[in-house]
Enzyme design. Structure first.
Site, short mmCIF file in Angstrom:
data_model
loop_
_atom_site.label_atom_id
_atom_site.label_comp_id
_atom_site.label_asym_id
_atom_site.label_seq_id
_atom_site.Cartn_x
_atom_site.Cartn_y
_atom_site.Cartn_z
N HIS A 1 0.83 -1.21 0.00
CA HIS A 1 0.00 0.00 0.00
C HIS A 1 0.87 1.26 0.00
O HIS A 1 0.55 2.24 -0.68
CB HIS A 1 -0.92 -0.03 1.22
N GLU B 1 2.16 1.79 -3.46
CA GLU B 1 1.08 2.32 -4.31
C GLU B 1 0.96 3.83 -4.14
O GLU B 1 0.73 4.57 -5.10
CB GLU B 1 -0.22 1.62 -3.95
N HIS B 2 1.10 4.32 -2.91
CA HIS B 2 1.07 5.76 -2.67
C HIS B 2 2.30 6.46 -3.26
O HIS B 2 2.20 7.52 -3.87
CB HIS B 2 1.01 6.04 -1.16
N GLU C 1 -4.40 8.02 7.48
CA GLU C 1 -5.39 7.09 6.93
C GLU C 1 -5.71 5.99 7.95
O GLU C 1 -6.88 5.61 8.12
CB GLU C 1 -4.85 6.47 5.64
#
Length: 446
Positions: free
Chosen positions: A79, A82-83, A159
């Site tokens: 993740h 991906e950022h 997040e």
């Protein structure tokens, strides 16, 4: 291969070392290719489906690496990568990436799930080349700079805080851990605060170099697109000349769900008790998948479902109650979610169990079966009206090794669902006595 009255035609040709396959279905018997597939020498798999009348294209790339392939100390690295790719590439800054498709009226998005990391765009057909170029740079040429990591780490920690402040999000993470324990199926996709803080550029770059290459990629497009055109677009964007890359398999431990038990996370700062009751579900390639979907839909798939009618409409015990399910290559997970006042939580849970037990012990009556098939057929047809849905369907054939099925073939499989299969699936998967119960809120349930 013949299914009902539809004939599937498979045409294979060899073009410059590429395996080109056209797969289609036509009730009248003539070859009418719908899905085209090319397996390139560098390992890249490319699929496309032309949709008559569309003026847009959905374009996506799936990386066969995600949360399921992480080590415990690296939880969240997929993740985080991906950022990070959106922070800048060889030729584009973060702002230029953000503007690249939005200024053309299109969209650019990405997500990380358990088995794959995906990068997707939706554009007018004339801008397919720009979409392929942008996503190609995100995958193959991210800068991954330390100064960007410091900023993006803060974003992901926020997040995580957002999820922790949202009970109807965090309850599913709690349930996953309860079902799968220390197996990666139980990992938090975002990672934990500790793992996110410990991940550095070498971790991120190692994943990008190992997994972000053609040998681990599936590209799919749907809409106003021709397959040869798509291959030309990818070639101009540099996809076809990239090296295959490291194909060493990721180590995957066997998966086994935990037995029935109950867990509670005490939270005094929220007004409701959030509950998930469920367990292991159907894998992607399981032949019982349509029967499972039928039961799941009738139990909690909408306002007409048994759980909604019983728990909300008849008893007034919850505003939100519904079923959920996810299918993976090797297993699945499913269950029932509801949120209710602490003083009525046990009564609401008992009502859910009563509905589940009835179906698990008796199956579904013929009238419900017929109504459910009509509903499921309608959902299948409506889901295929959009180019994005068709793009997902195309990618799934490669990601899970599934046959391409036309909408007519899928509806035929729905019509073929029989009472015996429904009864067996209901008994094996929907018996609440086999489920794991997790609750979050001021008061525990049992």
């Amino acid at each position: 291969m013949t299914t009902g009255s539809a004939r599937v035609a498979i045409v294979v040709d060899a073009v410059d070392g590429m395996a080109v396959v056209a797969i289609g279905a036509d009730k009248q018997g003539a070859e009418a290719p719908q899905l085209h597939r090319t397996d390139l020498p560098n390992g890249l798999t490319v699929l496309s489906e032309a949709v008559p009348g569309a003026r847009s294209v959905a374009f996506g790339a799936w990386v066969r690496a995600a949360t399921l392939h992480e080590r415990p100390e690296e939880m969240g690295v997929s993740h985080l990568l991906e950022h990070m790719v959106f922070k800048g590439t060889r030729t584009r800054s973060a702002q230029e990436i953000a503007l690249s498709l939005e200024t053309l009226g299109g969209s650019l998005d990405a997500y990380t799930e358990r088995e794959h990391t995906s990068y997707q765009a939706r554009v007018l057909d004339e801008h397919l080349g720009e979409a392929a170029s942008v996503i190609g740079e995100l995958i193959f040429e991210p800068l991954l700079k330390p100064e960007d990591l410091a900023l993006e780490r803060k974003v992901i920690l926020e997040e995580i805080s957002m999820v922790e402040d949202t009970p109807d999000d965090i309850i599913f993470d709690v349930h996953n851990r309860a079902v799968w324990g220390d197996h990666p199926h139980g990992y938090a996709i975002l990672g934990t605060r500790d793992t996110v803080k410990s991940l550095d550029i070498p971790h991120i770059r190692a994943l990008q170099e190992r997994a972000y290459h053609p040998g681990r990629l599936v590209v799919a497009a749907s809409g106003r697109v021709e397959h040869d055109q798509l291959l030309e677009v990818l070639d101009r964007a540099g996809w076809l000349t990239r090296a295959r890359g490291d194909m060493t398999p990721f180590a995957l431990d066997p998966v086994e769900a935990a037995g029935p038990h109950a867990e509670h996370v005490k939270r005094k700062d929220i007004a409701q008790t959030h509950i998930v009751l469920g367990g292991q579900g159907i894998a992607h390639g399981d032949s019982r998948r349509y029967a499972f979907a039928l039961i799941d839909m009738l139990l909690g798939g909408g306002m007409s479902s048994r759980l909604f009618q019983r728990v909300r409409e008849e008893l007034g015990l919850a505003y939100s109650v519904h079923t959920f399910s996810s299918a993976f290559a090797d297993t699945g997970v499913h269950g029932v979610y509801l949120a209710t006042a602490p003083e009525s939580a046990q009564e609401a849970l008992d009502a859910v169990r009563e509905v589940l037990r009835e179906v698990a012990s008796e199956g579904l009556p013929e009238a419900d079966m017929l109504a459910g098939k009509r509903q499921l057929r309608g959902q299948l047809v409506l889901s295929m009206e959009g180019v994005s849905s068709r793009m997902y369907r195309a990618a799934t054939t490669a990601l899970y090794g599934e046959p391409f099925r036309s909408v007519d073939e899928q509806m035929a499989l729905v019509d073929a669902i029989d009472e015996d299969t429904v009864r067996d699936v209901a008994r094996d998967f929907f018996d609440p006595d086999r489920h794991i119960l997790v609750s979050l809120g001021p008061k525990a349930v049992r």
